[in-house]
Design a protein around this motif. Structure first.
Motif, PDB file in Angstrom:
ATOM      1  N   ALA A   1      -2.811  11.606  13.048  1.00 46.81           N
ATOM      2  CA  ALA A   1      -1.562  12.359  12.913  1.00 46.81           C
ATOM      3  C   ALA A   1      -1.619  13.248  11.680  1.00 46.81           C
ATOM      4  O   ALA A   1      -2.271  12.939  10.692  1.00 46.81           O
ATOM      5  CB  ALA A   1      -0.384  11.398  12.814  1.00 46.81           C
ATOM      6  N   ILE A   2      -0.936  14.341  11.743  1.00 45.89           N
ATOM      7  CA  ILE A   2      -0.855  15.262  10.611  1.00 45.89           C
ATOM      8  C   ILE A   2       0.608  15.342  10.190  1.00 45.89           C
ATOM      9  O   ILE A   2       1.459  15.734  10.976  1.00 45.89           O
ATOM     10  CB  ILE A   2      -1.383  16.662  10.970  1.00 45.89           C
ATOM     11  N   GLY A   3       0.894  14.977   8.987  1.00 44.84           N
ATOM     12  CA  GLY A   3       2.277  15.011   8.545  1.00 44.84           C
ATOM     13  C   GLY A   3       2.522  14.058   7.404  1.00 44.84           C
ATOM     14  O   GLY A   3       1.616  13.400   6.890  1.00 44.84           O
ATOM     15  N   ARG A   4       3.784  13.977   7.021  1.00 45.66           N
ATOM     16  CA  ARG A   4       4.159  13.186   5.859  1.00 45.66           C
ATOM     17  C   ARG A   4       4.017  11.688   6.095  1.00 45.66           C
ATOM     18  O   ARG A   4       3.773  10.932   5.160  1.00 45.66           O
ATOM     19  CB  ARG A   4       5.595  13.526   5.463  1.00 45.66           C
ATOM     20  N   VAL A   5       4.228  11.256   7.337  1.00 48.52           N
ATOM     21  CA  VAL A   5       4.136   9.827   7.611  1.00 48.52           C
ATOM     22  C   VAL A   5       2.733   9.311   7.336  1.00 48.52           C
ATOM     23  O   VAL A   5       2.537   8.283   6.684  1.00 48.52           O
ATOM     24  CB  VAL A   5       4.546   9.529   9.069  1.00 48.52           C
ATOM     25  N   SER A   6       1.731  10.032   7.821  1.00 48.60           N
ATOM     26  CA  SER A   6       0.350   9.631   7.594  1.00 48.60           C
ATOM     27  C   SER A   6       0.010   9.641   6.114  1.00 48.60           C
ATOM     28  O   SER A   6      -0.598   8.699   5.585  1.00 48.60           O
ATOM     29  CB  SER A   6      -0.591  10.575   8.349  1.00 48.60           C
ATOM     30  N   ALA A   7       0.402  10.695   5.415  1.00 49.63           N
ATOM     31  CA  ALA A   7       0.112  10.790   3.983  1.00 49.63           C
ATOM     32  C   ALA A   7       0.825   9.704   3.195  1.00 49.63           C
ATOM     33  O   ALA A   7       0.256   9.107   2.275  1.00 49.63           O
ATOM     34  CB  ALA A   7       0.517  12.169   3.468  1.00 49.63           C
ATOM     35  N   ALA A   8       2.081   9.418   3.571  1.00 46.97           N
ATOM     36  CA  ALA A   8       2.841   8.386   2.865  1.00 46.97           C
ATOM     37  C   ALA A   8       2.229   7.008   3.084  1.00 46.97           C
ATOM     38  O   ALA A   8       2.128   6.203   2.147  1.00 46.97           O
ATOM     39  CB  ALA A   8       4.293   8.399   3.332  1.00 46.97           C
ATOM     40  N   ALA A   9       1.794   6.738   4.312  1.00 43.73           N
ATOM     41  CA  ALA A   9       1.183   5.432   4.602  1.00 43.73           C
ATOM     42  C   ALA A   9      -0.112   5.258   3.834  1.00 43.73           C
ATOM     43  O   ALA A   9      -0.393   4.185   3.280  1.00 43.73           O
ATOM     44  CB  ALA A   9       0.924   5.311   6.105  1.00 43.73           C
ATOM     45  N   ARG A  10      -0.910   6.317   3.763  1.00 39.39           N
ATOM     46  CA  ARG A  10      -2.166   6.250   3.026  1.00 39.39           C
ATOM     47  C   ARG A  10      -1.915   6.089   1.528  1.00 39.39           C
ATOM     48  O   ARG A  10      -2.593   5.325   0.847  1.00 39.39           O
ATOM     49  CB  ARG A  10      -2.997   7.496   3.305  1.00 39.39           C
ATOM     50  N   SER A  11      -0.920   6.787   1.014  1.00 33.77           N
ATOM     51  CA  SER A  11      -0.604   6.704  -0.410  1.00 33.77           C
ATOM     52  C   SER A  11      -0.071   5.319  -0.772  1.00 33.77           C
ATOM     53  O   SER A  11      -0.416   4.765  -1.819  1.00 33.77           O
ATOM     54  CB  SER A  11       0.417   7.776  -0.788  1.00 33.77           C
ATOM     55  N   PHE A  12       0.744   4.744   0.096  1.00 34.15           N
ATOM     56  CA  PHE A  12       1.276   3.406  -0.169  1.00 34.15           C
ATOM     57  C   PHE A  12       0.138   2.384  -0.236  1.00 34.15           C
ATOM     58  O   PHE A  12       0.112   1.520  -1.101  1.00 34.15           O
ATOM     59  CB  PHE A  12       2.273   3.014   0.923  1.00 34.15           C
ATOM     60  N   GLY A  13      -0.818   2.504   0.684  1.00 35.93           N
ATOM     61  CA  GLY A  13      -1.978   1.629   0.636  1.00 35.93           C
ATOM     62  C   GLY A  13      -2.825   1.861  -0.584  1.00 35.93           C
ATOM     63  O   GLY A  13      -3.421   0.934  -1.147  1.00 35.93           O
ATOM     64  N   ASP A  14      -2.878   3.106  -1.032  1.00 32.61           N
ATOM     65  CA  ASP A  14      -3.647   3.474  -2.215  1.00 32.61           C
ATOM     66  C   ASP A  14      -3.167   2.717  -3.453  1.00 32.61           C
ATOM     67  O   ASP A  14      -3.963   2.351  -4.320  1.00 32.61           O
ATOM     68  CB  ASP A  14      -3.491   4.973  -2.444  1.00 32.61           C
TER      69      ASP A  14
END
Length: 418
Positions: free
Chosen positions: A314-327
């Motif tokens: 997926a391309i969008g804020r949800v994907s980036a937010a999920a990856r950042s939270f895991g980070d």
């Protein structure tokens, strides 16, 4: 016809990061993008566990109490997922020969300082339900907290992960010998039998000889060894793992995970209803739960990998937010009990709500996730704060100078929960 991924599922290719090893030079490190999302899922599950566990403070066996009891049991997949990830990442990074003492120095720098700091903090700050001052601990209490991780309800995992770090060279060597002989899966099957028996035995010994025996036995490495070796196996056979998972029907994987949650959670709910108590159950329930739990956690791991693939595509804020939270999951894990306890104290004083109210749980869950993430992300910008709360993966990539002083630490293996 060859197996194909489900429509909409994007399977990420492993990326290569670079870090400076302790001895100088540059070392390539394979990083699997699924891990970033899975760490975020597991961190959210940890928060759910530590909020829903307050069902014991509800005075009656009602629907709210039973729902939170179910969530408490179902969300316990967080620990196996984090252990699985740790085995996967360690085996991917240390796939060839490496200096063992360098490995141990990196692990010590990664985990010991945060463990000592947060043990000291949680010995003085009470976070059970609401926040408060716990007083100055006695020397005996300090020793117990360090050996067993009892300063707060989530620090016991440090005791477990330290053992797995210490034993990793031997565990990996043993697995590789089985794998070269073509019996790696046989080893996993053996551990799938031994680990549940160990955990059920810990409950039996605790019930017969005293709860302190259970406290010790459940913290020893055999209690989670299967998940750790499963991670090593996936690192050694990532292509085969992905191919096998692609060949499975998604609905079947979801049904297996959902069915496991219903069986384990339903068993505890039924016990509370039959006994009329939220705080007591029979020894048989504990033992059966321990014997069955791996057959729930394995499908959950598969579900989380599938979810990671979809998010990666997926391309969008949800994907980036999920990856950042895991980070930032390492720091989130360390600080979230403080956020939950402080949030509960503020919420209860301002609104008059309590742990017996429905609104308390979703409000505190959302607040704990958001505030913990914000605190850790903000703290990560403070020089040297990464030594206590970990560093995000992005801050270590080439060209990012904000945390270059940590580049040689090799913190990619940090994956902690409760």
């Amino acid at each position: 016809m060859p197996d194909r991924p489900d429509p909409g599922i994007h399977i990420p290719r492993p990326s290569t990061l670079y870090c400076s090893p302790a001895g100088g030079g540059v070392t390539s490190v394979v990083w699997f993008r699924e891990i970033e999302y899975m760490r975020g899922f597991a961190a959210l599950a940890v928060i759910a566990v530590h909020i829903s566990m307050n069902y014991t403070q509800i005075p009656t066996v009602n629907l709210l109490a039973l729902l939170n009891l179910f969530i408490y049991i179902a969300a316990h997949f967080a620990v196996p997922v984090f252990v699985f990830i740790s085995g996967w990442v360690l085996a991917a990074r240390y796939a060839r020969e490496y200096p063992v003492m360098t490995f141990y120095r990196r692990r010590a720098r990664t985990i010991l300082l945060p463990y000592l700091f947060f043990t000291a903090l949680y010995l003085m700050v009470r976070v059970d339900g609401t926040i408060g001052f716990a007083g100055v601990p006695t020397p005996g209490r300090v020793v117990e907290a360090l050996l067993l991780g009892t300063a707060a309800y989530h620090l016991w995992f440090f005791v477990l992960i330290i053992q797995l770090y210490l034993l990793y060279p031997l565990i990996a060597l043993g697995y590789d010998r089985f794998d070269r002989a073509g019996t790696g899966l046989c080893l996993l099957l053996l551990l799938l039998i031994v680990q549940p028996l160990w955990n059920a035995g810990a409950h039996l010994v605790g019930g017969l000889a005293g709860p302190e025996w259970y406290t010790v036995l459940i913290r020893l490495f055999p209690s989670h060894l299967f998940y750790f070796v499963l991670g090593i196996h996936v690192a050694r056979h990532t292509g085969q793992f992905r191919s096998t998972l692609r060949s499975l029907p998604t609905i079947g994987v979801l049904a297996a995970a959902g069915g496991g949650a219903l069986v384990l959670g339903g068993m505890w709910v039924a016990s509370a209803l039959l006994l009329g108590s939220l705080t007591s159950t029979t020894l048989a329930v504990f033992c059966i739960y321990r014997l069955l739990e791996p057959f729930y956690y394995i499908p959950v791991i598969a579900v989380l990998v599938l979810a990671a693939w979809r998010l990666e595509g997926a391309i969008g804020r949800v994907s980036a937010a999920a990856r950042s939270f895991g980070d930032y999951s390492y720091g989130i894990y360390l600080v979230h009990p403080l956020v939950i306890a402080a949030g509960a104290s503020i919420l209860f004083s301002l609104t008059g709500l309590s742990w017996a109210d429905w609104l308390t749980y979703p409000v505190l869950f959302l607040a704990a996730a958001a505030v913990s993430y914000g605190v850790v992300r903000g703290a990560s910008r403070v020089p040297y704060a990464g030594y206590l709360i970990g560093e995000s993966r992005g801050s270590r990539e080439p060209g990012n100078r904000s945390s270059s002083h940590l580049a040689e630490r090799g913190d990619f293996e940090i994956d902690l929960p409760r």
